[in-house]
Design a protein around this motif. Structure first.
Motif, PDB file in Angstrom:
ATOM      1  N   GLU A 164       0.825  -1.210   0.000  1.00 60.84           N
ATOM      2  CA  GLU A 164       0.000   0.000   0.000  1.00 60.84           C
ATOM      3  C   GLU A 164       0.863   1.265   0.000  1.00 60.84           C
ATOM      4  O   GLU A 164       0.511   2.252  -0.633  1.00 60.84           O
ATOM      5  CB  GLU A 164      -0.973  -0.009   1.180  1.00 60.84           C
ATOM      6  CG  GLU A 164      -2.100  -1.011   0.998  1.00 60.84           C
ATOM      7  CD  GLU A 164      -3.145  -0.947   2.084  1.00 60.84           C
ATOM      8  OE1 GLU A 164      -2.806  -0.687   3.260  1.00 60.84           O
ATOM      9  OE2 GLU A 164      -4.323  -1.155   1.752  1.00 60.84           O
ATOM     10  N   LYS A 166       3.749   1.528  -1.432  1.00 56.23           N
ATOM     11  CA  LYS A 166       4.206   1.644  -2.832  1.00 56.23           C
ATOM     12  C   LYS A 166       3.105   2.232  -3.713  1.00 56.23           C
ATOM     13  O   LYS A 166       3.383   3.053  -4.590  1.00 56.23           O
ATOM     14  CB  LYS A 166       4.629   0.276  -3.384  1.00 56.23           C
ATOM     15  CG  LYS A 166       5.872  -0.271  -2.770  1.00 56.23           C
ATOM     16  CD  LYS A 166       7.085   0.434  -3.328  1.00 56.23           C
ATOM     17  CE  LYS A 166       8.362  -0.226  -2.879  1.00 56.23           C
ATOM     18  NZ  LYS A 166       9.548   0.503  -3.317  1.00 56.23           N
ATOM     19  N   PHE A 167       1.863   1.816  -3.492  1.00 58.21           N
ATOM     20  CA  PHE A 167       0.734   2.383  -4.247  1.00 58.21           C
ATOM     21  C   PHE A 167       0.662   3.894  -4.043  1.00 58.21           C
ATOM     22  O   PHE A 167       0.510   4.660  -4.993  1.00 58.21           O
ATOM     23  CB  PHE A 167      -0.595   1.758  -3.821  1.00 58.21           C
ATOM     24  CG  PHE A 167      -0.826   0.338  -4.277  1.00 58.21           C
ATOM     25  CD1 PHE A 167      -0.176  -0.199  -5.380  1.00 58.21           C
ATOM     26  CD2 PHE A 167      -1.720  -0.463  -3.599  1.00 58.21           C
ATOM     27  CE1 PHE A 167      -0.411  -1.499  -5.790  1.00 58.21           C
ATOM     28  CE2 PHE A 167      -1.970  -1.768  -4.003  1.00 58.21           C
ATOM     29  CZ  PHE A 167      -1.312  -2.291  -5.108  1.00 58.21           C
ATOM     30  N   GLU A 168       0.783   4.321  -2.790  1.00 53.60           N
ATOM     31  CA  GLU A 168       0.710   5.759  -2.486  1.00 53.60           C
ATOM     32  C   GLU A 168       1.877   6.519  -3.102  1.00 53.60           C
ATOM     33  O   GLU A 168       1.690   7.593  -3.672  1.00 53.60           O
ATOM     34  CB  GLU A 168       0.663   5.967  -0.976  1.00 53.60           C
ATOM     35  CG  GLU A 168      -0.681   5.617  -0.376  1.00 53.60           C
ATOM     36  CD  GLU A 168      -0.750   5.890   1.111  1.00 53.60           C
ATOM     37  OE1 GLU A 168      -0.102   6.857   1.577  1.00 53.60           O
ATOM     38  OE2 GLU A 168      -1.458   5.135   1.807  1.00 53.60           O
ATOM     39  N   GLN A 169       3.076   5.984  -3.002  1.00 49.37           N
ATOM     40  CA  GLN A 169       4.259   6.645  -3.555  1.00 49.37           C
ATOM     41  C   GLN A 169       4.156   6.803  -5.069  1.00 49.37           C
ATOM     42  O   GLN A 169       4.615   7.790  -5.631  1.00 49.37           O
ATOM     43  CB  GLN A 169       5.531   5.851  -3.231  1.00 49.37           C
ATOM     44  CG  GLN A 169       5.918   5.867  -1.781  1.00 49.37           C
ATOM     45  CD  GLN A 169       6.998   4.829  -1.472  1.00 49.37           C
ATOM     46  OE1 GLN A 169       7.452   4.093  -2.339  1.00 49.37           O
ATOM     47  NE2 GLN A 169       7.392   4.767  -0.208  1.00 49.37           N
ATOM     48  N   ALA A 170       3.546   5.837  -5.720  1.00 47.46           N
ATOM     49  CA  ALA A 170       3.454   5.840  -7.186  1.00 47.46           C
ATOM     50  C   ALA A 170       2.231   6.602  -7.696  1.00 47.46           C
ATOM     51  O   ALA A 170       2.017   6.671  -8.902  1.00 47.46           O
ATOM     52  CB  ALA A 170       3.401   4.407  -7.701  1.00 47.46           C
ATOM     53  N   ASN A 171       1.447   7.184  -6.771  1.00 49.59           N
ATOM     54  CA  ASN A 171       0.196   7.840  -7.165  1.00 49.59           C
ATOM     55  C   ASN A 171      -0.636   6.880  -8.025  1.00 49.59           C
ATOM     56  O   ASN A 171      -1.054   7.183  -9.129  1.00 49.59           O
ATOM     57  CB  ASN A 171       0.459   9.154  -7.899  1.00 49.59           C
ATOM     58  CG  ASN A 171      -0.744  10.058  -7.883  1.00 49.59           C
ATOM     59  OD1 ASN A 171      -1.660   9.875  -7.087  1.00 49.59           O
ATOM     60  ND2 ASN A 171      -0.750  11.037  -8.768  1.00 49.59           N
ATOM     61  N   PHE A 172      -0.837   5.719  -7.483  1.00 48.30           N
ATOM     62  CA  PHE A 172      -1.494   4.555  -8.071  1.00 48.30           C
ATOM     63  C   PHE A 172      -2.838   4.899  -8.718  1.00 48.30           C
ATOM     64  O   PHE A 172      -3.712   5.439  -8.077  1.00 48.30           O
ATOM     65  CB  PHE A 172      -1.669   3.560  -6.925  1.00 48.30           C
ATOM     66  CG  PHE A 172      -2.459   2.343  -7.201  1.00 48.30           C
ATOM     67  CD1 PHE A 172      -2.034   1.436  -8.145  1.00 48.30           C
ATOM     68  CD2 PHE A 172      -3.601   2.066  -6.483  1.00 48.30           C
ATOM     69  CE1 PHE A 172      -2.749   0.275  -8.369  1.00 48.30           C
ATOM     70  CE2 PHE A 172      -4.314   0.918  -6.696  1.00 48.30           C
ATOM     71  CZ  PHE A 172      -3.893   0.013  -7.645  1.00 48.30           C
ATOM     72  N   ASN A 173      -2.978   4.596 -10.004  1.00 49.71           N
ATOM     73  CA  ASN A 173      -4.243   4.817 -10.714  1.00 49.71           C
ATOM     74  C   ASN A 173      -4.923   3.468 -10.915  1.00 49.71           C
ATOM     75  O   ASN A 173      -4.624   2.737 -11.849  1.00 49.71           O
ATOM     76  CB  ASN A 173      -4.007   5.501 -12.058  1.00 49.71           C
ATOM     77  CG  ASN A 173      -5.303   5.820 -12.773  1.00 49.71           C
ATOM     78  OD1 ASN A 173      -6.378   5.380 -12.381  1.00 49.71           O
ATOM     79  ND2 ASN A 173      -5.204   6.589 -13.832  1.00 49.71           N
ATOM     80  N   TYR A 174      -5.846   3.140 -10.034  1.00 48.10           N
ATOM     81  CA  TYR A 174      -6.477   1.827  -9.977  1.00 48.10           C
ATOM     82  C   TYR A 174      -7.405   1.532 -11.150  1.00 48.10           C
ATOM     83  O   TYR A 174      -7.807   0.389 -11.334  1.00 48.10           O
ATOM     84  CB  TYR A 174      -7.254   1.669  -8.662  1.00 48.10           C
ATOM     85  CG  TYR A 174      -8.135   2.856  -8.362  1.00 48.10           C
ATOM     86  CD1 TYR A 174      -9.402   2.945  -8.893  1.00 48.10           C
ATOM     87  CD2 TYR A 174      -7.663   3.896  -7.580  1.00 48.10           C
ATOM     88  CE1 TYR A 174     -10.193   4.052  -8.644  1.00 48.10           C
ATOM     89  CE2 TYR A 174      -8.447   5.003  -7.325  1.00 48.10           C
ATOM     90  CZ  TYR A 174      -9.714   5.075  -7.861  1.00 48.10           C
ATOM     91  OH  TYR A 174     -10.486   6.171  -7.625  1.00 48.10           O
ATOM     92  N   ARG A 179      -1.465   0.910 -16.541  1.00 45.76           N
ATOM     93  CA  ARG A 179      -0.546   1.419 -15.524  1.00 45.76           C
ATOM     94  C   ARG A 179       0.637   0.476 -15.368  1.00 45.76           C
ATOM     95  O   ARG A 179       0.551  -0.730 -15.575  1.00 45.76           O
ATOM     96  CB  ARG A 179      -1.262   1.606 -14.185  1.00 45.76           C
ATOM     97  CG  ARG A 179      -1.517   0.325 -13.433  1.00 45.76           C
ATOM     98  CD  ARG A 179      -1.933   0.608 -11.987  1.00 45.76           C
ATOM     99  NE  ARG A 179      -2.217  -0.622 -11.273  1.00 45.76           N
ATOM    100  CZ  ARG A 179      -1.304  -1.375 -10.678  1.00 45.76           C
ATOM    101  NH1 ARG A 179      -0.029  -1.026 -10.701  1.00 45.76           N
ATOM    102  NH2 ARG A 179      -1.640  -2.476 -10.050  1.00 45.76           N
ATOM    103  N   VAL A 182       3.953  -1.061  -9.585  1.00 43.99           N
ATOM    104  CA  VAL A 182       4.569  -0.151  -8.612  1.00 43.99           C
ATOM    105  C   VAL A 182       5.836  -0.730  -7.993  1.00 43.99           C
ATOM    106  O   VAL A 182       6.507  -0.057  -7.236  1.00 43.99           O
ATOM    107  CB  VAL A 182       3.586   0.276  -7.506  1.00 43.99           C
ATOM    108  CG1 VAL A 182       2.382   0.999  -8.083  1.00 43.99           C
ATOM    109  CG2 VAL A 182       3.154  -0.893  -6.641  1.00 43.99           C
TER     110      VAL A 182
END
Length: 183
Positions: A164, A166-174, A179, A182
């Protein structure tokens, strides 16, 4: 009002939209609970993506009844099939629960690297969606997030919190099927 009607009503109250039944007749659908459907909710003001959700994946006799939903940038029978498959796996092989991963066996959309799903809290909708109490049963409504095989392996090796982060750091586009992973 039936169990499935109450689930559909819950979605409609939370998402302020009426869901449409998605027709699907392929595969061993007779192994799913009677009345099981996938509903799709069109984009609308305040929600600019498609939402697909199971209705009736859970049964009153389940110790931990759950329903799943997934977001998409487009209307797609591929996603309907994924939810039918996840429900079939849940009902006939192994019960799914929070933080489990599901192997889709193919890309979730188009040529995406994401071939798995992470059963997650419904962060976009919070507890209002997550919990529905029906006749002393608590149904949990979880978000099925498409993830890549390397993200699954990272979660196994480093834990959910690390993934999670890593998702935040990568500005995760779900909802972006193209994409990058990450990790």
């Amino acid at each position: 009002m039936s169990w499935i009607d109450k689930i559909e009503n819950h979605y409609e109250i939370v998402w302020k939209s009426r869901g449409e039944i998605c027709e699907f007749t392929n595969g061993p659908i007779d192994a799913l609970p009677e009345g099981f459907t996938v509903r799709k909710f069109r984009p609308h003001a305040g929600r600019d993506m498609w939402t697909f959700a199971t209705c009736g994946m859970s049964l009153q006799k389940d110790k931990k009844p759950i329903e799943l939903h997934i977001f998409s940038p487009k209307d797609s029978v591929e996603i309907v099939e994924l939810l039918f498959s996840a429900a079939h796996f849940h009902r006939t092989a192994e019960f799914l629960g929070l933080w489990h991963t599901v192997n889709f066996g193919r890309s979730w959309l188009d040529d995406s690297l994401c071939t798995h799903g992470l059963v997650s809290l419904p962060y976009l909708d919070g507890p209002l969606l997550e919990n529905l109490e029906l006749n002393s049963f608590l149904i949990k409504f979880y978000w099925l997030i498409p993830i890549s095989p390397s993200e699954v392996e990272f979660k196994k090796a480093n834990g959910l919190e690390a993934l999670e982060a890593k998702f935040e750091q990568a500005n995760f586009n779900y909802i972006d099927p193209r994409r990058r992973t990450v990790v």
